[in-house]
Design a protein around this motif. Structure first.
Motif, PDB file in Angstrom:
ATOM      1  N   LYS A  95       3.217  14.784  38.601  1.00  0.00           N
ATOM      2  CA  LYS A  95       2.344  14.944  39.760  1.00  0.00           C
ATOM      3  C   LYS A  95       1.520  13.680  39.991  1.00  0.00           C
ATOM      4  CE  LYS A  95       3.238  19.393  40.245  1.00  0.00           C
ATOM      5  NZ  LYS A  95       4.166  19.865  41.201  1.00  0.00           N
ATOM      6  N   LEU A  96       1.171  13.444  41.247  1.00  0.00           N
ATOM      7  CA  LEU A  96       0.315  12.331  41.639  1.00  0.00           C
ATOM      8  C   LEU A  96      -0.853  12.875  42.450  1.00  0.00           C
ATOM      9  CD1 LEU A  96       2.937   9.844  43.115  1.00  0.00           C
ATOM     10  CD2 LEU A  96       1.748   9.596  40.957  1.00  0.00           C
ATOM     11  N   ILE A 150       7.606  10.968  51.323  1.00  0.00           N
ATOM     12  CA  ILE A 150       6.525  10.651  52.263  1.00  0.00           C
ATOM     13  C   ILE A 150       6.484   9.160  52.568  1.00  0.00           C
ATOM     14  CG2 ILE A 150       4.009  10.618  52.542  1.00  0.00           C
ATOM     15  CD1 ILE A 150       3.968  13.244  50.921  1.00  0.00           C
ATOM     16  N   VAL A 151       6.622   8.321  51.550  1.00  0.00           N
ATOM     17  CA  VAL A 151       6.539   6.867  51.747  1.00  0.00           C
ATOM     18  C   VAL A 151       7.895   6.244  52.090  1.00  0.00           C
ATOM     19  CG1 VAL A 151       4.491   6.625  50.302  1.00  0.00           C
ATOM     20  CG2 VAL A 151       6.751   6.353  49.274  1.00  0.00           C
ATOM     21  N   GLU A 161       8.297  14.256  45.997  1.00  0.00           N
ATOM     22  CA  GLU A 161       7.719  14.515  47.317  1.00  0.00           C
ATOM     23  C   GLU A 161       7.076  13.241  47.869  1.00  0.00           C
ATOM     24  OE1 GLU A 161       6.258  19.187  47.182  1.00  0.00           O
ATOM     25  OE2 GLU A 161       4.816  17.591  46.799  1.00  0.00           O
ATOM     26  N   TYR A 162       6.304  12.574  47.028  1.00  0.00           N
ATOM     27  CA  TYR A 162       5.618  11.357  47.459  1.00  0.00           C
ATOM     28  C   TYR A 162       6.628  10.283  47.842  1.00  0.00           C
ATOM     29  CZ  TYR A 162       2.294   7.537  47.649  1.00  0.00           C
ATOM     30  OH  TYR A 162       1.540   6.486  48.079  1.00  0.00           O
ATOM     31  N   VAL A 217      -3.130  11.570  45.433  1.00  0.00           N
ATOM     32  CA  VAL A 217      -3.180  10.503  46.434  1.00  0.00           C
ATOM     33  C   VAL A 217      -4.471  10.671  47.223  1.00  0.00           C
ATOM     34  CG1 VAL A 217      -2.024   9.461  48.412  1.00  0.00           C
ATOM     35  CG2 VAL A 217      -0.671  10.469  46.569  1.00  0.00           C
ATOM     36  N   PHE A 242       0.796  15.694  44.868  1.00  0.00           N
ATOM     37  CA  PHE A 242       2.203  15.718  45.213  1.00  0.00           C
ATOM     38  C   PHE A 242       3.058  15.524  43.971  1.00  0.00           C
ATOM     39  CE2 PHE A 242      -0.025  13.972  48.887  1.00  0.00           C
ATOM     40  CZ  PHE A 242       0.424  14.794  49.911  1.00  0.00           C
ATOM     41  N   ASP A 243       4.250  16.083  44.012  1.00  0.00           N
ATOM     42  CA  ASP A 243       5.268  15.759  43.030  1.00  0.00           C
ATOM     43  C   ASP A 243       5.717  14.327  43.314  1.00  0.00           C
ATOM     44  OD1 ASP A 243       7.426  17.249  41.082  1.00  0.00           O
ATOM     45  OD2 ASP A 243       8.319  15.598  42.231  1.00  0.00           O
ATOM     46  N   VAL A 244       6.149  13.610  42.304  1.00  0.00           N
ATOM     47  CA  VAL A 244       6.576  12.219  42.480  1.00  0.00           C
ATOM     48  C   VAL A 244       7.708  12.131  43.506  1.00  0.00           C
ATOM     49  CG1 VAL A 244       7.648  10.259  41.306  1.00  0.00           C
ATOM     50  CG2 VAL A 244       5.848  11.535  40.179  1.00  0.00           C
TER      51      VAL A 244
END
Length: 175
Positions: free
Chosen positions: A131-132, A151-152, A147-148, A134, A143-145
């Motif tokens: 998890k992160l 997003i990016v 998922e992130y 942000v 966010f889960d890594v």
């Protein structure tokens, strides 16, 4: 007796002192102690019930005999492998860590952890390892890594923990 304010002196910041009380034993289990040979127990605890102080002193002997003596003799905390400061510090920290782990695993909870095994502990207790957090201004999101990465716009080749289509739908992401 109430705590008293220690007067401030140069270089000393004022603080509240803990009063020191004592319990003097002049006779114990039929044995009279002569004048000047009485047993004195010094404590910072209240002494309304002096026998409670004396009973609590028994715990001190357990700590000294089972804790300190065990560390000094059984675990050889004072026998350093080398005479350098780094070796003494490393030896002390490692010895205290091993002693504490040993004491932990002698309890019921420690035995349960040992029987569970490290692989099960990792999967159960480390569920948030991917998890992160942000931060964006006054807001934040967890966010889960993977998922992130979506997003990016830097998705991995293979997804392990998430369904990318479901995450895109949930977060309103467009290709």
């Amino acid at each position: 007796m109430r705590p008293q304010k220690i007067p401030q002196k140069a270089g000393f910041c004022g603080t509240w002192a803990n009063p020191i009380n004592c319990v003097m034993v002049t006779c114990w289990k039929g044995k009279e102690y002569p004048l000047g040979k009485e047993k004195v127990f010094i404590t910072s605890l209240p002494i309304e019930d002096p026998l409670e102080i004396i009973d609590g002193y028994n715990l001190r002997s357990l700590i000294e005999n089972k804790g300190f003596r065990e560390l000094k003799q059984g675990w050889m905390i004072g026998h350093f492998p080398m005479k350098t400061e780094a070796a003494a510090r490393s030896h002390t920290l490692l010895t205290l860590t091993m002693y504490s782990l040993n004491a932990c695993f002698q309890t019921q909870g420690g035995k349960g952890l040992a029987q569970k095994g490290i692989r099960r502990l990792r999967t159960e207790d480390m569920s948030t390892i991917h998890k992160l957090i942000v931060f964006a201004g006054d807001y934040f999101g967890i966010f889960d890594v993977e998922e992130y990465a979506l997003i990016v716009r830097a998705p991995p080749q293979y997804f392990v923990r998430i369904n990318p289509q479901e995450v895109q739908r949930r977060l309103g992401l467009k290709d």
